[in-house]
Structures are given as structure tokens and as C-alpha cells.
Design an enzyme around this catalytic site. Structure first.
Site, PDB file in Angstrom:
ATOM      1  CB  CYS A  54      -0.960  -0.004   1.183  1.00 15.28           C
ATOM      2  SG  CYS A  54      -0.162  -0.119   2.801  1.00 15.28           S
ATOM      3  CG  HIS A  89      -3.954   1.022   4.786  1.00 16.72           C
ATOM      4  ND1 HIS A  89      -3.556   0.060   3.893  1.00 16.72           N
ATOM      5  CD2 HIS A  89      -4.904   1.759   4.159  1.00 16.72           C
ATOM      6  CE1 HIS A  89      -4.245   0.194   2.757  1.00 16.72           C
ATOM      7  NE2 HIS A  89      -5.062   1.225   2.898  1.00 16.72           N
TER       8      HIS A  89
END
Length: 923
Positions: free
Chosen positions: A321, A861
Site C-alpha cells: 500500500c 496503512h
């Protein structure tokens, strides 16, 4: 150093070494040997970080090691059995020897890696497990790096005969031939009758046929499927299904061909006449790329049907990510999109030794074209990830990385791959040396462009002025350096709050704690200056800094240039107000002891004359410095206190008070015999003092009539009985505050909001260099901790702003979730730019993309916000998912890297910049 024979440490068949220190020495030496001789194929073992920390504390690797003693270590409990159970997915492994690790584990947070020999020793001493061996592999093309492959490829084999599944683990550096051998041995097949497909996303992409390739080359990903087909009667299973096209092997690859390519762009545009390219470039642009949906729906998350241009997501290939976030911001940068959608093949530099033979630029261009072609909602950037792993081994594997670090590598790599300069001229770097700023800045920029000329330089690079000043000789050095992005510290990350308790050295005031804010890279001189202002230090006084540990003075901080980094938050620092001429006087340290012989409280420091040091002088000085602690009931009425003026006067409490010229009034021969008589007459006890050593162990009682041989420092031990506690309020000498209370301040820091401008002002503020970043002064011919001042001189078309949320030190890793209030529109930086050769509207910027980081270190994230070209709409890119988002929702505490584009007349700016460069002269 010779490794101690562990057999000598064992007795009676026990596997426990005699001391923690011996364990530490064995592990240290084995680790040094392993690292010095590390090679490909070596084994390392994964060990639970929680257990490892317990072991480190037990053997003395903790941060307080400098204060530890053998007695202290002996009370620490010995760690139990090694427990790695929480690191693995399951405790049983039926397909191979290596247990599968939990995904998303972070080195230093969840586990540590130890060499094979160290693991054998730990296992011998502590038992436990399970064993988690991992091999060292070599990665990289230009720069080879040895790395431990913590996460080997975990491949799911789907047997086309019965759709059964098995899982195998194999190194990414293993060959395709080795994969065939393992699979065929597992299923008892003849290798000639088996073939394996890349079955990513359950789609037949291509057959793995090159047995000499490593498994990195076909871009296999962790946890992906591979399809096994077995030949029956000389016929492959694919032939049983009739293909309507008549081509039974026709495949539509998910990734572009790996052979050499010709870059064919869309309509050729003039740089001066292009008014927009959001749709102008894309219309009629043929890329020879597959126009199908990797997710199979072709619909955005909000349900609206799209053609995919600019709204294509990126699959997460296993903790990628961070990469997806950075890429989405870059592929929504207008000049970058315009460049890579055209034919840029003539600018690919395959000869640059600092580049990647053009391969990174080609891989990025292919990926950008896919993302801007219609028909996709998400794609798997496997080809780009493979190139990244080849040229930047630090981003290989499947651990989480930093999106800003990737962005920095990508911008630099694209620049070198597209550098129009084929042969870089040698230009010697120098500083201004008195040359006017304007002339020298233009000369530096011209020299930089002579070696670096690419679309990345055109778009992303600016210039700042750097001024260094030597703290010793005041030499000033001015340079003008290019920058690709601005890394702005949050104000709380470059300053440090420190609490120091100040004691009076002459008995004129009570101890008082002061909290000051200082540069993190500052030195003791900065701390003394701040404390002097806070406590209103007199011109006749100086501050003496000291660290107090275990009720003793552990060390004096007398070097004004000693870095503040040497002072830890949990330490206790005090400052004594002393005469400015204290170097000509005799230092007197006073330690305190209970009747049970244990040291208590905080030492006091005062100074007396070096001439005729007697017990009377010492008693008078101690009484004077204790005077502020006298309880009210202990003071006799003033008319009852009669001090004899004979023999040089009595025990006046101001006998050590400083005079205006900084001299000490204790130069008189002070006798305490009358003081003792007065104390006894008023029911006050005389002080029980003894000469002692620095540890407060030895004792020689001090008689008021005795003479003391003058040394550099006299240490006195004072006994505190109930009578002394009744006379003096000892609480002022107890419970020293720590330098910094992290828990309270951390909450406060996270709640405070700062602006982008305050971050920029912190970045531009003068500050001392860190102790690990010393500057070599050409005048002193020594490395100095110089002060540094940055100024913005020239700003680029695309301004990338990195907010430094992560801080790393030897003992602490931290992320700041501080909300930074940044403008979306009309970011005006005019007042921060020193270069005035351009118009007043040249430094106004508009936000168009954000790389976000959510969560803490390791388990966080990344996602991105971005606007489409020539549109005001914002979209959220979270890996393969793309959804609209309102503009008022994009300002969050997760903002990590901000992307701004300049809002101005580009042609006007170009003319003015050219004019400025042409008119400049070398100096």
C-alpha cells in the site's frame, strides 16, 4: 577478543551460564563473527521481539546500562523459554520444514533476527521454539545487498486434475527449475509431463518455461496461485477445451511484454501551445494495452460506471500500500502524466551509471499508461514491483515501507533514467566566499543543470540557500543546493522540553524546577542560556550542570558543546548557581545519609576559598547552603542571636553570598565555635559532617578545629537524624523531577494542531547540527557542530512537501498524529522565498494529491487522495478501491506527503527565469 568457552560457564550439567554478562559476551562475539563473514545462504533465525527484549534487559543491554551494576543485574529475573508461537500462522506444517509466519510482522517491533550460532546458544540455554530459520539472499542489480528472506514465496498449487490445493514455501531466488522439482516430487510426477502456469487472480497468464529464471523474473507474488497441468496421453488439458478462435494457446497477459518496447505516444503537442491534456492527450491514444477489468466489475465503489481514465486502483501485492499511495500521487501529477503519455523514448538514458539503464522509466511509463487507459478499475503492478525489487532491494519482500522513501527513490531514479546529459562535466563544489547571493545562486543552478537535465528537474526541483556558521571561529559558509522535495519537521519534533532543578550555591533561595524548550540538536550551552534567562541569573553568577544518580553526582556537564542527546528523558539533571569565578575557588559537595547509612536526597554544591581550609569553614558553608531549608520554628528571635565579631566573625548565613564583582565573601576566616555555642543555647543541634569519597563510603569526621588539605573537590557526608529532620525541611531535596515526562507531554502534543506555515518556519529556523552531522570547518580544520540556516531561493512547478511524522532513535520509534492544517487552495509562499527575480504571483500553489498514513509504526496503512486533471473532484485511492470524496474530508491527521502545483502563467515565468539566468555572471 576470544570467545569464552561456554563449557567453562556450566557446572553440574546445567545449561545456564554463570552470569548474564557471560551470556552477553558470547552472543556479542558470535554476532560480530557472523556479520563479518556473512554470505548468501547463511541461516538466521526469527526470534520473538518480546522475549528478546526480556533477554537484553537481563544481560544488561537496556538503555540504563551505564548506571547498572552487578548487584542491579542480579535482581532481574531470567527470561523463560523462547516463545515464538505468536509469530506463526499455525503450529503444524505438513508440506515443508519451514513454518509460515503471520503476515505484516515488523523487524524490531514483532521479531528480531539472530545468526545460526547465536540461536544454537540461546536454544541451549533457554530451550523453547518453534525454530524459524530463514536464509540470507543477495538482492539488487546495480548495488548488491545481502538480506534475510523473512518471507519466502508462499505459493498455492492448484492441481488442474481435481482442483485440489497445496501450499509450498520457496525462496524468491530459487529458479523455475527448482520449483518444478519441488512440485513434481511432492505430487510424484514426471517433470516432462508437468507444466506450471502463473495463475494470478485465477487467470492463466503465461506458462513458466524458462527453467533458469529466478522466481522474481516472472513476478510471482506471495500467497498467489500457480496452476499445475499434467499431460495425459501426450495431450495437455487445455486442448480438451475447444477455443473458438482456433488458437488453443491464445492468452491475454495481465502484464506487458518484457521484451524491448517502442514507446508510441498520442498526438504530439507543443509545450507552449498545450492548453490542457485531461482528455486531449487521451483521445485517440492507442497503447496496445489490454482494456479489461482485473476485478471484473468496471464499476466504482459508488456504483457509477466509468471508463477508468485516472480512476484505476492498484492491487495490494502484500503490504504494498505504501507503493500504491506514492504511485497514485505521482501518476496524477499533470506534467508527469503529460510527459509519459507522449513518446519519451529519445530521452531514455541507458548509459548513465547512476541510472537503471532506462528500465525503471520504461516500467513506470507502462504502468502510468495503463492507469490512464480506459476499461480498468484496478490492475496489479507486478512488473513495476519486480523492477523496483531489482534496483532497490530495500523495497523488496513484503514488509511495510515508507511511501516518502519510495517516492524519493522513484523521483531520483526517473531523473537519472531520463537525464538528457549523456556525459556529465566535472564541476568542483565551492561556497560563496563573499560572492553576492543572486550571482552565486544562478551560477550554482547553471552548474547543476549542466549535469542534471530531465523532466523531473524541470518539474520537481527547486533550490535553497544553506548558511553554516562555525561556533568556534565564526566562519560563515554559504552554498546553494537543489532539492526535490521539502521535508518539514513538525515543531514538536525539532524541539525538546527539559526540566532542570536549580539549587542555590550560596543559600539564598530554595530549590526550584524550571522547564525550558530547546533545539533537539542543541548543546549544553543552549540549556545553560535558557535556564539563565528563566531563573534570572545574576551577572556575577554561573550555572553548573550535573546529573544526579543514586543520590550522588554522577557527572558534571561542564563541556558547553556537549550534545543534549547525551541527556536522556528519564535522567535527573540539576544546576547549581555558583560564583562566576568558581574555577578559582574550591568545590564543596554535600551528600546526605540516613542513620542506617543509606544515601538520601540530592547533593548540594557550594564553593569556598582555597586558602586555609578548616573544619570551621566547611561547617559554616554547609550551614549557609542549608539555610533556605530551615523550618520557621527553628529560627530563634533575632534579638537573642549574638554573633561574636572576634576571630573574623560568626556563622552568618550570608557568609557565602556573592559580591557584585563575583568574589566570594567567605574569604574571611570563619569560626563555628561560637555557632555551636549559640545552637546549643537555642536547642539547635550541630551538624554531623564527615569527609568522604565520591561514592559516600569512607568517613572521616570533621572537627571544627581541624585543617583540611585542599584538593580539587571536597566531598562531605552529612548524617540526618530525627533532630536534623525537625530542624530542616528535607522534602526540598527529595523527588527530583525527570528531564521529561513522556506520557503527559505525548497526549498534549497529539492534541495540539499546527499549520503548514509553522512547519515551514521550523524548517527555516536556525538550529545547531546534530552530533552525527558535524560540519568540517575549513578555517578551524576540525569538525564542528555548526549552526545551520536554510532559506528557500527557487521553487519548482510541482512542490512536494513531506511532513516528518516518524522519529527514530536508538531506543524509541514514534509517530506523531498531530493534525497539520494545510491550505488546499492559494498556498502563498512568497514571503518565504529570498529570490525576487520573478513576479509576485509566482509562488502560489494548489493542492492536487496527498499520500496518507493511518495507524502506528509497522501496522499502519497507506492510501492517497488525488484530483483528476482539469477537474475539481477529489477521489480516494485505497489500493484497488477508488471512491469519490468531498474536499472538506481530505484534511486529516493522516496527511503525510502533500503535492502542490504552481498556479501561474508558465510562459511568463519561463521568460523571467530565462532572463535571470542569462543576465547572471559567474563570481
Amino acid at each position: 577478543m576470544t570467545i569464552p568457552n561456554s563449557e567453562n560457564f556450566l557446572s553440574g550439567g546445567s545449561s545456564v551460564p554463570c552470569t548474564p554478562e557471560e551470556e552477553k559476551e558470547i552472543v556479542l562475539e558470535l554476532t560480530r563473527a557472523a556479520e563479518a563473514n556473512q554470505k548468501e545462504g547463511d541461516l538466521y533465525y526469527v526470534v520473538s521481539q518480546r522475549w528478546w527484549r526480556d533477554w537484553q534487559e537481563y544481560v544488561g543491554f537496556d538503555r540504563f546500562r551505564e548506571h547498572s551494576s552487578k548487584g542491579h543485574l542480579s535482581i532481574l529475573s531470567r527470561p523463560g523459554r523462547i516463545d515464538n508461537s505468536k509469530l506463526v500462522l499455525n503450529r503444524t506444517d505438513t508440506e515443508g520444514n519451514e513454518l509460515d509466519l503471520q503476515r505484516h510482522l515488523q523487524e524490531g517491533e514483532d521479531y528480531t533476527l539472530v545468526p545460526h550460532e547465536v540461536w544454537k546458544k540461546l536454544l541451549e540455554w533457554y530451550k523453547g521454539g518453534p525454530e524459524l530459520p530463514r536464509k540470507v539472499i543477495s538482492e539488487g542489480v546495480i548495488v548488491k545487498e545481502l538480506r534475510v528472506e523473512v518471507y519466502p514465496l508462499c505459493l498455492k498449487i492448484i492441481d488442474a486434475r481435481d482442483d485440489s490445493q497445496r501450499t509450498i514455501r520457496i525462496s524468491r531466488k530459487a529458479s523455475v527449475g527448482e520449483l518444478y522439482k519441488i512440485v513434481c516430487a511432492l505430487l510424484e510426477l514426471e517433470q516432462s509431463k508437468a507444466r506450471i502456469w502463473d495463475y494470478y487472480e485465477k487467470s492463466k497468464n503465461y506458462i513458466l518455461t524458462n527453467f533458469d529464471q529466478t522466481l522474481e523474473d516472472p513476478q510471482l507474488q506471495v500467497d498467489q496461485e500457480i496452476l499445475l497441468e499434467v499431460q495425459r496421453d501426450g495431450i495437455w488439458p487445455s486442448n480438451f477445451n475447444t477455443n473458438p478462435t482456433g488458437n488453443e494457446y491464445a492468452l491475454v497477459p495481465l502484464e506487458p511484454s518484457r521484451s524491448s518496447i517502442t514507446i508510441a505516444g498520442g498526438p504530439t503537442l507543443s509545450n507552449n501551445n498545450s492548453t490542457g491534456f485531461g482528455t486531449h492527450l487521451l483521445q485517440g491514444n492507442s497503447f496496445s494495452l489490454p482494456l479489461r477489468d482485473a476485478d471484473g466489475d468496471g464499476i466504482l465503489n459508488n456504483g457509477s460506471k466509468v471508463d477508468g481514465r485516472g480512476l484505476t486502483g492498484l492491487h495490494n501485492l502484500g503490504n504494498t500500500c505504501f507503493m500504491n499511495s506514492a504511485i497514485q500521487c505521482l501518476v496524477h501529477t499533470p506534467p508527469v502524466v503529460e510527459y509519459f503519455l507522449k513518446d519519451y523514448s529519445d530521452e531514455i538514458n541507458e548509459e548513465n551509471p547512476l541510472g537503471m539503464q532506462g528500465e525503471l522509466a520504461i516500467a513506470f511509463g507502462e504502468l502510468l499508461r495503463k492507469l490512464w487507459s480506459s476499461g480498468w478499475t484496478s490492475i496489479a503492478p507486478r512488473a513495476f514491483k519486480a523492477k523496483l525489487a531489482r534496483f532497490a532491494p530495500q523495497f523488496s519482500g513484503y514488509n511495510q515501507h515508507d511511501s516518502q522513501e519510495l517516492l524519493a527513490f522513484l523521483l531520483d531514479g526517473l531523473h537519472e533514467d531520463l537525464n538528457r546529459v549523456r556525459k556529465k562535466p566535472y564541476i568542483e563544489a565551492r561556497d560563496a566566499d563573499g560572492c553576492p547571493d543572486q550571482e552565486f545562486a544562478d551560477e550554482c543552478w547553471k552548474n547543476h543543470k549542466a549535469r542534471n537535465d530531465s523532466v523531473i528537474v524541470d518539474v520537481c526541483q527547486g533550490q535553497y540557500k544553506s548558511t553554516l556558521v562555525c561556533p568556534v571561529c565564526s566562519k560563515v559558509s554559504v552554498t546553494f543546493d537543489p532539492f526535490m522535495y521539502l521535508s518539514l519537521p513538525l515543531p514538536s519534533t525539532v524541539t525538546r522540553m527539559m526540566t532542570v532543578t536549580i539549587f542555590s550555591g550560596d543559600g539564598s533561595s530554595l530549590p526550584m524546577p524550571f522547564t525550558v524548550t530547546l533545539p533537539k540538536n542543541g548543546c549544553c550551552k543552549d540549556l545553560i542560556r535558557a535556564l539563565s534567562t528563566s531563573c534570572c541569573l545574576k551577572s556575577s553568577e554561573a550555572l553548573l550542570l550535573a546529573e544526579v544518580y543514586d543520590h550522588r553526582i554522577y557527572r558534571y556537564l561542564e563541556n558547553p558543546f556537549e550534545s543534549l542527546s547525551s541527556i536522556k528523558d528519564e535522567e535527573h539533571i540539576v544546576a547549581y548557581r555558583v560564583p562566576i569565578t568558581h574555577d578559582k575557588l574550591l568545590r564543596l559537595e554535600i551528600m546526605h545519609r540516613r542513620t542506617n547509612k543509606k544515601l538520601i536526597g540530592t547533593p548540594l554544591v557550594t564553593y569556598i576559598s582555597k586558602d586555609s581550609v578548616t573544619g570551621a569553614n566547611i561547617h559554616a558553608a554547609v550551614s549557609a547552603v542549608l539555610a533556605p531549608l530551615l523550618r520557621a520554628k527553628a529560627f530563634p528571635p533575632m534579638n537573642q542571636v549574638k554573633f561574636s565579631k572576634e576571630n573574623g566573625g560568626g556563622p552568618s548565613l550570608d557568609s557565602i553570598v556573592l559580591t557584585d564583582d563575583g568574589t566570594c565573601s567567605s574569604d574571611k576566616d570563619i569560626s563555628t565555635s561560637n555557632m555551636e555555642l549559640e545552637e546549643r543555647a537555642n536547642g539547635l543541634p550541630s551538624l554531623q559532617l564527615a569527609l568522604t569519597d565520591e561514592k559516600g563510603v569512607s568517613r572521616t569526621f570533621i572537627d571544627t578545629d581541624c585543617s583540611v588539605f585542599p584538593v580539587s573537590c571536597i566531598r562531605v557526608l552529612m548524617d540526618w537524624s530525627d533532630r536534623e529532620h525537625e530542624l530542616y525541611d528535607f522534602s526540598f531535596l527529595e523527588d527530583l523531577p525527570e528531564v521529561f515526562k513522556s506520557g503527559f507531554m505525548l497526549k498534549k502534543t497529539r492534541q495540539e494542531a499546527v499549520t503548514l506555515f509553522s512547519c515551514l518556519e521550523t524548517f527555516l529556523k536556525e538550529e545547531p547540527l546534530g552530533p552525527d552531522d558535524m560540519w568540517y570547518c575549513p578555517s578551524c580544520k576540525e569538525h564542528r557542530q555548526a549552526t545551520k540556516k536554510l532559506d528557500l531561493w527557487r521553487l519548482p512547478k510541482i512542490l512536494v512537501v513531506h511532513l516528518k511524522r516518524f522519529s527514530y532513535s536508538r531506543f524509541l520509534k514514534n509517530k506523531l498524529d498531530t493534525f497539520v492544517n494545510f491550505p488546499v487552495h492559494n498556498l502563498d509562499l512568497s514571503k518565504y522565498v529570498k529570490h525576487r527575480a520573478v513576479g509576485p504571483h509566482s509562488y502560489v500553489y494548489e493542492l492536487y494529491a496527498i499520500s496518507n498514513h493511518y495507524g502506528g509504526l509497522g501496522g499502519g496503512h497507506y492510501s492517497a487522495y488525488a484530483t483528476l486533471i482539469e477537474e475539481d473532484s477529489w477521489y480516494h485511492f485505497a489500493d484497488s478501491h477508488v471512491s469519490p470524496v468531498n474536499e472538506d474530508e481530505i484534511k486529516t491527521s493522516a496527511a503525510y506527503v502533500l503535492f502542490y502545483r504552481r498556479v501561474k502563467d508558465d510562459s511568463k515565468m519561463s521568460v523571467e527565469e530565462t532572463s535571470s539566468s542569462t543576465n547572471s555572471t559567474s563570481c
